[in-house]
Design a protein around this motif. Sequence first.
Motif, PDB file in Angstrom:
ATOM      1  N   GLU A   1      -4.872  19.895  15.632  1.00 25.00           N
ATOM      2  CA  GLU A   1      -3.659  19.425  14.950  1.00 25.00           C
ATOM      3  C   GLU A   1      -4.023  18.246  14.072  1.00 25.00           C
ATOM      4  OE1 GLU A   1       0.420  18.788  16.902  1.00 25.00           O
ATOM      5  OE2 GLU A   1      -0.408  16.785  16.772  1.00 25.00           O
ATOM      6  N   ALA A   2      -3.644  18.305  12.773  1.00 20.99           N
ATOM      7  CA  ALA A   2      -3.943  17.212  11.872  1.00 20.99           C
ATOM      8  C   ALA A   2      -3.087  16.022  12.241  1.00 20.99           C
ATOM      9  CB  ALA A   2      -3.666  17.657  10.440  1.00 20.99           C
ATOM     10  N   GLY A   3      -3.667  14.823  12.026  1.00 20.39           N
ATOM     11  CA  GLY A   3      -2.939  13.595  12.339  1.00 20.39           C
ATOM     12  C   GLY A   3      -2.134  13.124  11.155  1.00 20.39           C
ATOM     13  N   VAL A   4      -1.623  11.904  11.263  1.00 17.84           N
ATOM     14  CA  VAL A   4      -0.875  11.289  10.174  1.00 17.84           C
ATOM     15  C   VAL A   4      -1.865  10.867   9.096  1.00 17.84           C
ATOM     16  CG1 VAL A   4       0.616   9.371   9.528  1.00 17.84           C
ATOM     17  CG2 VAL A   4       0.907  10.496  11.758  1.00 17.84           C
ATOM     18  N   ALA A   5      -1.622  11.311   7.877  1.00 17.64           N
ATOM     19  CA  ALA A   5      -2.522  10.998   6.767  1.00 17.64           C
ATOM     20  C   ALA A   5      -1.923   9.908   5.900  1.00 17.64           C
ATOM     21  CB  ALA A   5      -2.780  12.250   5.929  1.00 17.64           C
ATOM     22  N   GLN A   6      -2.756   8.929   5.536  1.00 20.34           N
ATOM     23  CA  GLN A   6      -2.308   7.851   4.665  1.00 20.34           C
ATOM     24  C   GLN A   6      -3.318   7.653   3.550  1.00 20.34           C
ATOM     25  OE1 GLN A   6      -1.080   4.844   8.157  1.00 20.34           O
ATOM     26  NE2 GLN A   6      -0.429   4.140   6.114  1.00 20.34           N
ATOM     27  N   SER A   7      -2.801   7.251   2.392  1.00 21.14           N
ATOM     28  CA  SER A   7      -3.691   6.889   1.290  1.00 21.14           C
ATOM     29  C   SER A   7      -3.004   5.852   0.407  1.00 21.14           C
ATOM     30  CB  SER A   7      -4.057   8.130   0.460  1.00 21.14           C
ATOM     31  OG  SER A   7      -2.928   8.633  -0.214  1.00 21.14           O
ATOM     32  N   PRO A   8      -3.797   5.007  -0.268  1.00 16.29           N
ATOM     33  CA  PRO A   8      -5.248   4.886  -0.115  1.00 16.29           C
ATOM     34  C   PRO A   8      -5.604   4.164   1.184  1.00 16.29           C
ATOM     35  CG  PRO A   8      -4.429   3.155  -1.543  1.00 16.29           C
ATOM     36  CD  PRO A   8      -3.232   4.004  -1.197  1.00 16.29           C
ATOM     37  N   ARG A   9      -6.860   4.064   1.517  1.00 15.52           N
ATOM     38  CA  ARG A   9      -7.289   3.308   2.692  1.00 15.52           C
ATOM     39  C   ARG A   9      -7.317   1.813   2.407  1.00 15.52           C
ATOM     40  NH1 ARG A   9     -10.243   4.779   6.881  1.00 15.52           N
ATOM     41  NH2 ARG A   9      -9.475   2.777   7.602  1.00 15.52           N
ATOM     42  N   TYR A  10      -7.691   1.475   1.193  1.00 14.69           N
ATOM     43  CA  TYR A  10      -7.783   0.064   0.805  1.00 14.69           C
ATOM     44  C   TYR A  10      -7.192  -0.109  -0.591  1.00 14.69           C
ATOM     45  CZ  TYR A  10     -11.344   0.340   4.443  1.00 14.69           C
ATOM     46  OH  TYR A  10     -12.012   0.579   5.613  1.00 14.69           O
ATOM     47  N   LYS A  11      -6.600  -1.295  -0.815  1.00 18.71           N
ATOM     48  CA  LYS A  11      -6.058  -1.604  -2.129  1.00 18.71           C
ATOM     49  C   LYS A  11      -6.107  -3.110  -2.335  1.00 18.71           C
ATOM     50  CE  LYS A  11      -3.923  -0.047  -5.863  1.00 18.71           C
ATOM     51  NZ  LYS A  11      -4.492   0.997  -6.749  1.00 18.71           N
ATOM     52  N   ILE A  12      -6.632  -3.516  -3.487  1.00 17.07           N
ATOM     53  CA  ILE A  12      -6.642  -4.928  -3.852  1.00 17.07           C
ATOM     54  C   ILE A  12      -5.863  -5.059  -5.151  1.00 17.07           C
ATOM     55  CG2 ILE A  12      -8.046  -6.930  -4.470  1.00 17.07           C
ATOM     56  CD1 ILE A  12     -10.343  -5.669  -2.876  1.00 17.07           C
ATOM     57  N   ILE A  13      -4.859  -5.926  -5.162  1.00 16.95           N
ATOM     58  CA  ILE A  13      -4.065  -6.139  -6.367  1.00 16.95           C
ATOM     59  C   ILE A  13      -3.828  -7.625  -6.547  1.00 16.95           C
ATOM     60  CG2 ILE A  13      -2.888  -3.910  -6.201  1.00 16.95           C
ATOM     61  CD1 ILE A  13      -0.426  -5.422  -5.140  1.00 16.95           C
ATOM     62  N   GLU A  14      -3.432  -7.984  -7.753  1.00 15.88           N
ATOM     63  CA  GLU A  14      -3.074  -9.363  -8.024  1.00 15.88           C
ATOM     64  C   GLU A  14      -1.592  -9.565  -7.713  1.00 15.88           C
ATOM     65  OE1 GLU A  14      -6.316 -10.288 -11.574  1.00 15.88           O
ATOM     66  OE2 GLU A  14      -4.175 -10.220 -12.025  1.00 15.88           O
ATOM     67  N   LYS A  15      -1.251 -10.810  -7.375  1.00 14.79           N
ATOM     68  CA  LYS A  15       0.162 -11.089  -7.098  1.00 14.79           C
ATOM     69  C   LYS A  15       1.001 -10.747  -8.326  1.00 14.79           C
ATOM     70  CE  LYS A  15      -0.339 -16.013  -8.097  1.00 14.79           C
ATOM     71  NZ  LYS A  15      -0.215 -17.390  -7.546  1.00 14.79           N
ATOM     72  N   PHE A  21       2.098   3.145  -1.460  1.00 13.73           N
ATOM     73  CA  PHE A  21       1.340   3.775  -0.390  1.00 13.73           C
ATOM     74  C   PHE A  21       1.985   5.122  -0.078  1.00 13.73           C
ATOM     75  CE2 PHE A  21      -0.378  -0.250  -0.245  1.00 13.73           C
ATOM     76  CZ  PHE A  21       0.475  -1.221   0.210  1.00 13.73           C
ATOM     77  N   TRP A  22       1.144   6.058   0.343  1.00 14.29           N
ATOM     78  CA  TRP A  22       1.629   7.401   0.625  1.00 14.29           C
ATOM     79  C   TRP A  22       1.335   7.788   2.070  1.00 14.29           C
ATOM     80  CZ3 TRP A  22      -1.408  11.689   1.931  1.00 14.29           C
ATOM     81  CH2 TRP A  22      -0.734  12.925   1.918  1.00 14.29           C
ATOM     82  N   CYS A  23       2.235   8.541   2.674  1.00 14.32           N
ATOM     83  CA  CYS A  23       2.071   8.983   4.045  1.00 14.32           C
ATOM     84  C   CYS A  23       2.498  10.441   4.190  1.00 14.32           C
ATOM     85  CB  CYS A  23       2.908   8.115   5.003  1.00 14.32           C
ATOM     86  SG  CYS A  23       2.931   8.704   6.713  1.00 14.32           S
ATOM     87  N   ASN A  24       1.674  11.209   4.870  1.00 16.58           N
ATOM     88  CA  ASN A  24       2.012  12.590   5.226  1.00 16.58           C
ATOM     89  C   ASN A  24       2.033  12.676   6.738  1.00 16.58           C
ATOM     90  OD1 ASN A  24       0.502  15.664   5.701  1.00 16.58           O
ATOM     91  ND2 ASN A  24       2.427  15.498   4.602  1.00 16.58           N
ATOM     92  N   PRO A  25       3.191  12.861   7.352  1.00 17.55           N
ATOM     93  CA  PRO A  25       3.274  12.837   8.820  1.00 17.55           C
ATOM     94  C   PRO A  25       2.741  14.122   9.435  1.00 17.55           C
ATOM     95  CG  PRO A  25       5.384  13.433   7.885  1.00 17.55           C
ATOM     96  CD  PRO A  25       4.478  13.123   6.727  1.00 17.55           C
ATOM     97  N   ILE A  26       2.673  14.130  10.749  1.00 18.39           N
ATOM     98  CA  ILE A  26       2.283  15.329  11.481  1.00 18.39           C
ATOM     99  C   ILE A  26       3.355  16.396  11.256  1.00 18.39           C
ATOM    100  CG2 ILE A  26       1.951  16.291  13.790  1.00 18.39           C
ATOM    101  CD1 ILE A  26       0.704  13.587  14.566  1.00 18.39           C
ATOM    102  N   SER A  27       2.913  17.618  11.049  1.00 20.28           N
ATOM    103  CA  SER A  27       3.832  18.713  10.757  1.00 20.28           C
ATOM    104  C   SER A  27       4.892  18.855  11.850  1.00 20.28           C
ATOM    105  CB  SER A  27       3.040  20.027  10.639  1.00 20.28           C
ATOM    106  OG  SER A  27       3.901  21.109  10.403  1.00 20.28           O
ATOM    107  N   PHE A 103       2.796   8.641  16.712  1.00 23.81           N
ATOM    108  CA  PHE A 103       1.396   8.773  16.349  1.00 23.81           C
ATOM    109  C   PHE A 103       1.169   8.064  15.021  1.00 23.81           C
ATOM    110  CE2 PHE A 103       0.125  11.735  19.611  1.00 23.81           C
ATOM    111  CZ  PHE A 103       1.333  12.282  20.007  1.00 23.81           C
ATOM    112  N   PHE A 104       0.115   7.254  14.984  1.00 22.25           N
ATOM    113  CA  PHE A 104      -0.146   6.416  13.821  1.00 22.25           C
ATOM    114  C   PHE A 104      -1.263   6.969  12.946  1.00 22.25           C
ATOM    115  CE2 PHE A 104       2.245   2.456  14.302  1.00 22.25           C
ATOM    116  CZ  PHE A 104       2.734   2.607  15.586  1.00 22.25           C
ATOM    117  N   GLY A 105      -1.141   6.710  11.646  1.00 18.72           N
ATOM    118  CA  GLY A 105      -2.241   6.934  10.728  1.00 18.72           C
ATOM    119  C   GLY A 105      -3.209   5.761  10.772  1.00 18.72           C
ATOM    120  N   GLN A 106      -4.270   5.821   9.968  1.00 17.78           N
ATOM    121  CA  GLN A 106      -5.292   4.776   9.978  1.00 17.78           C
ATOM    122  C   GLN A 106      -4.846   3.535   9.223  1.00 17.78           C
ATOM    123  OE1 GLN A 106      -9.569   5.800  10.237  1.00 17.78           O
ATOM    124  NE2 GLN A 106      -8.953   7.616   9.096  1.00 17.78           N
TER     125      GLN A 106
END
Lengths: 113, 112
Positions: A1-15, A21-27, A103-106
């Motif tokens: 069973e696929a877990g919770v998917a999140q993207s991106p993993r890292y993001k650096i931005i200026e103030k 952020f995007w999330c795809n939950p468990i089916s 269930f949590f994503g990364q």
Amino acid sequence: EAGVAQSPRYKIIEKRQSVAFWCNPISGHATLYWYQQILGQGPKLLIQFQNNGVVDDSQLPKDRFSAERLKGVDSTLKIQPAKLEDSAVYLCASSFPASLGAFFGQGTRLTVV
Amino acid sequence: QQQVKQSPQSLIVQKGGISIINCAYENTAFDYFPWYQQFPGKGPALLIAIRPDVSEKKEGRFTISFNKSAKQFSLHIMDSQPGDSATYFCAARNSGAQKLVFGQGTRLTINP
């Protein structure tokens, strides 16, 4: 069973910039949560969806944060404009309605400079 | 009323020892108490959970003890191993709101 998917993993931005952020939950999981986890602290609930309706957004800073869940599946969390104190890991979680286990994503680690 | 207070903030235990982490809550509407384990760079993972109608739940080396009258619950890790080194969070859920509230976390280090 696929877990919770999140993207991106890292993001650096200026103030004052914006970020999403995007999330795809468990089916099949109708309940979806977005949490903010500041370094060294426990996760803090920002918003909770049941299908595509908002159940709780009492701790969401609505002047700069927004979230939506299209068609009751994927979700996006947006920050505009970002502040330095928004630097944190943003966690998405999902569960069946009335289910006990979430269930949590990364997570997405956001750094605002 | 929605807070869950967790202690200690950090804990160092020798391999083979017992690790004990404590949590306390105020809201009597909470009816589900899970513990989550989080490794660096990963999301929290459900470890073990208990309902307030039982005083203890054991799964392998992990045991939750629950004291409803004191509104306290604790996680015991028996025969602690270096692989148990992680951050542990207690949490509580109100079945009506389904909102999951987390404690502040305990960084556990198991020395070999």
